[in-house]
Write a protein that holds these residues in place. Structure first.
Motif, short mmCIF file in Angstrom:
data_model
loop_
_atom_site.label_atom_id
_atom_site.label_comp_id
_atom_site.label_asym_id
_atom_site.label_seq_id
_atom_site.Cartn_x
_atom_site.Cartn_y
_atom_site.Cartn_z
N GLN A 125 46.38 38.76 44.66
CA GLN A 125 47.42 37.74 44.71
C GLN A 125 47.18 36.66 45.77
OE1 GLN A 125 50.26 37.09 42.86
NE2 GLN A 125 49.35 38.51 41.39
N ILE A 128 44.43 34.35 43.12
CA ILE A 128 44.61 34.97 41.82
C ILE A 128 43.47 34.69 40.86
CG2 ILE A 128 45.94 33.06 40.84
CD1 ILE A 128 46.41 36.88 40.27
N TRP A 131 40.75 37.18 39.88
CA TRP A 131 41.02 38.27 38.94
C TRP A 131 39.82 38.49 38.02
CZ3 TRP A 131 40.76 38.51 33.68
CH2 TRP A 131 40.61 37.31 32.99
#
Length: 380
Positions: A125, A128, A131
């Motif tokens: 987070q 992000i 990811w």
């Protein structure tokens, strides 16, 4: 001085990665232009999202080799995939504190702490956009385990199709599957990774045939390029054709199985064919060689800059205004990244996807005997 064992690069693959990375910057920025309900911006965003992340997982399979030593491969994948995720977390942490202070008058330490703790669930987070690296790590670990048993390309391609199809079906029933399995929705991006494994293994199977076709009839990629992009134009918006839905791998959101598979492979075909037909240049080569760093840097633009630049644009802009503004911001963002990339590559390449490099600040991380070092530390 930095030393590295370099491998010859395939220029058209770097071009494909460069085009894909431009779409990442463009797609993540134009998202801010349709938040006010602009249909034109939304449809551009949806067209890109139909295939741009599947493209990266597909390309990632090109250079894969079946695994002989799973333990060694796991170490390599951790250093090349997850270590950059943590590095960008460290880079992003003070930026979040400063950003919160400037925007809200408070560092919001508790909020930042929650973002930091999210890494325990494999959800980065603080940055992000990394990811993708988490999902790629999980995918490649599973693929490494599979290929300790299966080596044949055709068999691996079949396994890839099974993963691709089952991954979309599972994701479309993710709440029920999560309840039955006890695995929370997309923790460590496991549900997206099932689809990514399919794309990766199919890319691994197809890659040598692409190279054979280049040698035999390169001109064939001209009609293939048009077939890919035009076919995508007529299919991308049929997958749940309404405002508010996009194919989005980060949330394991794929929509209709057939339409997702058709649209993603049409887009992949278009980009690969275009990359083969384009003449390589220093810009494509540079971006293609530094896609990992650009993923992390795009995460910084995505979190702190894009929405403010997007707010400067008129909500009722037409197609040309939207496209020009998004192109301008995307190109400018990439230009800003250039000196930062050079700085990272000069001083900390080992932390950003090149662990085999040596110097100037860190050694070759892959060659270090981590177990021996840990035992020595514990015995002190």
């Amino acid at each position: 001085m930095v030393k590295e064992n370099t491998k010859p690069r395939v220029e058209w693959v770097d071009t494909a990665k460069a085009l894909g990375m431009f779409l990442v910057f463009y797609g993540h920025f134009i998202k801010n232009l349709y938040s006010g309900g602009n249909d034109i911006a939304f449809l551009q965003h949806k067209y890109i999202y139909a295939f741009h992340m599947p493209l990266f997982f597909f390309i990632s399979g090109f250079y894969f080799k079946p695994v002989q030593n799973f333990g060694l491969k796991f170490k390599q994948l951790f250093l090349r995939r997850l270590l950059p995720v943590f590095t960008f977390a460290i880079i992003s942490l003070p930026l979040w504190l400063l950003y919160n202070l400037l925007i809200d008058g408070s560092m919001k330490l508790s909020t930042v702490a929650v973002r930091l703790l999210s890494y325990g669930r494999g959800n980065p987070q603080l940055n992000i956009i990394t990811w993708f690296l988490v999902c790629l790590f999980i995918s490649e670990v599973i693929i490494a385990a599979i290929t300790t048993i299966f080596k044949n390309r055709l068999i691996l391609c079949f396994i890839g199709f099974v993963f691709l199809i089952s991954g979309v079906i599972i994701s479309n029933r993710i709440e029920q599957v999560s309840a039955l399995s006890g695995i929370a929705k997309n923790v460590w991006f496991i549900h997206s990774a099932i689809v990514a494994i399919g794309l990766y293994l199919i890319g691994y199977f197809v890659y040598p045939y692409i190279n054979k076709l280049i040698k035999i009839a390169k001109w064939m990629f001209i009609p293939l390029m048009f077939f890919g992009f035009v076919g995508l134009f007529f299919t991308y918006n049929k997958n749940s054709p309404f405002i508010g839905f996009n194919v989005n791998m980060i949330t394991a959101q794929f929509g209709n199985l057939t339409l997702f598979v058709v649209s993603s492979f049409l887009g992949i075909l278009g980009i690969i064919a275009l990359s083969i037909m384009l003449k390589s240049n220093k810009i494509f080569d540079f971006i293609g060689k530094n896609t990992l760093i650009l993923i992390g840097l795009n995460g910084i633009f995505y979190a702190f800059i894009n929405k403010h630049l997007g707010a400067l644009f008129l909500e009722n802009g037409n197609w040309w205004q939207i496209t020009f503004y998004a192109l301008f911001v995307s190109v400018l963002s990439l230009l800003v990244c250039y000196p930062i990339i050079n700085l990272f590559n000069k001083y900390i390449p080992q932390l950003l996807g090149r662990p085999k490099q040596s110097g100037p600040l860190l050694p070759d991380l892959e060659s270090l005997n981590w177990r021996a070092m840990l035992r020595k530390k514990l015995n002190q």
